[in-house]
Design a protein around this motif. Structure first.
Motif, PDB file in Angstrom:
ATOM      1  N   TYR A 110       0.817  -1.209   0.000  1.00  0.00           N
ATOM      2  CA  TYR A 110       0.000   0.000   0.000  1.00  0.00           C
ATOM      3  C   TYR A 110       0.850   1.257   0.000  1.00  0.00           C
ATOM      4  O   TYR A 110       1.938   1.294   0.576  1.00  0.00           O
ATOM      5  CB  TYR A 110      -0.883   0.063   1.255  1.00  0.00           C
ATOM      6  N   VAL A 111       0.297   2.303  -0.609  1.00  0.00           N
ATOM      7  CA  VAL A 111       0.746   3.666  -0.391  1.00  0.00           C
ATOM      8  C   VAL A 111      -0.229   4.221   0.632  1.00  0.00           C
ATOM      9  O   VAL A 111      -1.437   4.294   0.366  1.00  0.00           O
ATOM     10  CB  VAL A 111       0.693   4.516  -1.676  1.00  0.00           C
ATOM     11  N   ASN A 112       0.257   4.543   1.819  1.00  0.00           N
ATOM     12  CA  ASN A 112      -0.614   5.085   2.858  1.00  0.00           C
ATOM     13  C   ASN A 112      -0.659   6.601   2.718  1.00  0.00           C
ATOM     14  O   ASN A 112       0.379   7.268   2.755  1.00  0.00           O
ATOM     15  CB  ASN A 112      -0.103   4.693   4.238  1.00  0.00           C
ATOM     16  N   VAL A 113      -1.848   7.134   2.526  1.00  0.00           N
ATOM     17  CA  VAL A 113      -2.057   8.571   2.373  1.00  0.00           C
ATOM     18  C   VAL A 113      -2.226   9.177   3.756  1.00  0.00           C
ATOM     19  O   VAL A 113      -3.055   8.718   4.543  1.00  0.00           O
ATOM     20  CB  VAL A 113      -3.305   8.860   1.506  1.00  0.00           C
ATOM     21  N   LEU A 114      -1.440  10.204   4.063  1.00  0.00           N
ATOM     22  CA  LEU A 114      -1.521  10.906   5.339  1.00  0.00           C
ATOM     23  C   LEU A 114      -1.849  12.374   5.074  1.00  0.00           C
ATOM     24  O   LEU A 114      -1.107  13.050   4.368  1.00  0.00           O
ATOM     25  CB  LEU A 114      -0.203  10.803   6.109  1.00  0.00           C
ATOM     26  N   GLY A 115      -2.950  12.811   5.632  1.00  0.00           N
ATOM     27  CA  GLY A 115      -3.373  14.197   5.473  1.00  0.00           C
ATOM     28  C   GLY A 115      -4.722  14.288   4.789  1.00  0.00           C
ATOM     29  O   GLY A 115      -4.932  13.692   3.734  1.00  0.00           O
ATOM     30  N   ALA A 116      -5.642  15.026   5.408  1.00  0.00           N
ATOM     31  CA  ALA A 116      -7.004  15.128   4.899  1.00  0.00           C
ATOM     32  C   ALA A 116      -7.069  15.771   3.521  1.00  0.00           C
ATOM     33  O   ALA A 116      -7.829  15.326   2.657  1.00  0.00           O
ATOM     34  CB  ALA A 116      -7.871  15.909   5.889  1.00  0.00           C
ATOM     35  N   ASP A 117      -6.273  16.803   3.285  1.00  0.00           N
ATOM     36  CA  ASP A 117      -6.350  17.486   1.991  1.00  0.00           C
ATOM     37  C   ASP A 117      -5.803  16.610   0.866  1.00  0.00           C
ATOM     38  O   ASP A 117      -6.384  16.551  -0.220  1.00  0.00           O
ATOM     39  CB  ASP A 117      -5.616  18.833   2.032  1.00  0.00           C
ATOM     40  N   VAL A 118      -4.713  15.911   1.111  1.00  0.00           N
ATOM     41  CA  VAL A 118      -4.168  15.010   0.090  1.00  0.00           C
ATOM     42  C   VAL A 118      -5.149  13.865  -0.161  1.00  0.00           C
ATOM     43  O   VAL A 118      -5.371  13.474  -1.306  1.00  0.00           O
ATOM     44  CB  VAL A 118      -2.775  14.472   0.488  1.00  0.00           C
ATOM     45  N   ALA A 119      -5.766  13.353   0.888  1.00  0.00           N
ATOM     46  CA  ALA A 119      -6.762  12.295   0.715  1.00  0.00           C
ATOM     47  C   ALA A 119      -7.926  12.789  -0.139  1.00  0.00           C
ATOM     48  O   ALA A 119      -8.411  12.082  -1.026  1.00  0.00           O
ATOM     49  CB  ALA A 119      -7.254  11.800   2.065  1.00  0.00           C
ATOM     50  N   ARG A 120      -8.382  14.009   0.121  1.00  0.00           N
ATOM     51  CA  ARG A 120      -9.464  14.596  -0.672  1.00  0.00           C
ATOM     52  C   ARG A 120      -9.049  14.732  -2.133  1.00  0.00           C
ATOM     53  O   ARG A 120      -9.799  14.377  -3.043  1.00  0.00           O
ATOM     54  CB  ARG A 120      -9.869  15.966  -0.111  1.00  0.00           C
ATOM     55  N   GLN A 121      -7.826  15.213  -2.358  1.00  0.00           N
ATOM     56  CA  GLN A 121      -7.343  15.354  -3.731  1.00  0.00           C
ATOM     57  C   GLN A 121      -7.284  14.002  -4.440  1.00  0.00           C
ATOM     58  O   GLN A 121      -7.653  13.886  -5.604  1.00  0.00           O
ATOM     59  CB  GLN A 121      -5.956  15.999  -3.744  1.00  0.00           C
ATOM     60  N   CYS A 122      -6.816  12.975  -3.724  1.00  0.00           N
ATOM     61  CA  CYS A 122      -6.748  11.628  -4.307  1.00  0.00           C
ATOM     62  C   CYS A 122      -8.144  11.107  -4.636  1.00  0.00           C
ATOM     63  O   CYS A 122      -8.355  10.505  -5.693  1.00  0.00           O
ATOM     64  CB  CYS A 122      -6.039  10.669  -3.352  1.00  0.00           C
TER      65      CYS A 122
END
Length: 168
Positions: A110-122
């Motif tokens: 996995y690529v673990n996404v950290l951060g609400a804004d980056v998660a939203r962008q993804c």
């Protein structure tokens, strides 16, 4: 091929951080990292505010380290600001390049996404594959929401306890 996973702890009322990005609320609940998850992570895709932010492991042996020192590997930070070089950290200015580099580094993990804004962008770019929500028994009342977005509902399919696949 690597999948993008947004794994996060959140208050029952839907906040991942308190006002101003304060993560101190999580300190009393921080324990050993979920080893079954950390072993499945090959790289991190981190937002700049998260990278620069508050550390729930402050003043402990894992301060400044991913998962309180329970994980080591390549980190890719999405940022538009200049950054000081750091070992194992790559700073990238656009989401497609950051996702591509993180996926290549993660291999089959996995690529673990950290951060609400980056998660939203993804999520909005259609590249977020899975979500792991780990609720913590506290009500914060204000702060950084798990997701702040405008748009139609996003359907998720359960793949396990608190674990969901993003339906395309």
């Amino acid at each position: 091929m690597a999948k993008l996973l947004y794994a996060f702890s959140c208050s029952i009322d839907g906040f991942i951080a308190g006002p101003g990005g304060d993560m101190s609320w999580l300190t009393p609940f921080a324990g050993p990292p979920p080893v079954d998850l950390t072993a499945r992570i090959g790289a991190l895709l981190v937002g700049r505010r998260t990278y620069d932010g508050d550390d729930p492991h402050r003043d402990g042996p894992g301060e400044g380290k991913a998962f309180g020192g329970g994980w080591e590997g390549p980190q890719f930070v999405l940022t538009h600001r200049n950054a000081q070089p750091a070992p194992g950290v790559t700073f990238l200015g656009d989401l497609p390049s950051a996702v591509s580099a993180a996926k290549a580094a993660a291999g089959e993990k996995y690529v673990n996404v950290l951060g609400a804004d980056v998660a939203r962008q993804c999520l909005e770019a259609g590249v977020l594959d899975e979500v792991l929500a780990l609720p913590v028994p506290v009500l914060l009342g204000d702060g950084v929401r798990v997701f702040s977005r405008v748009g139609p509902p996003v359907r998720l399919s359960s793949v396990g306890p608190c674990w969901y696949r993003v339906d395309s």
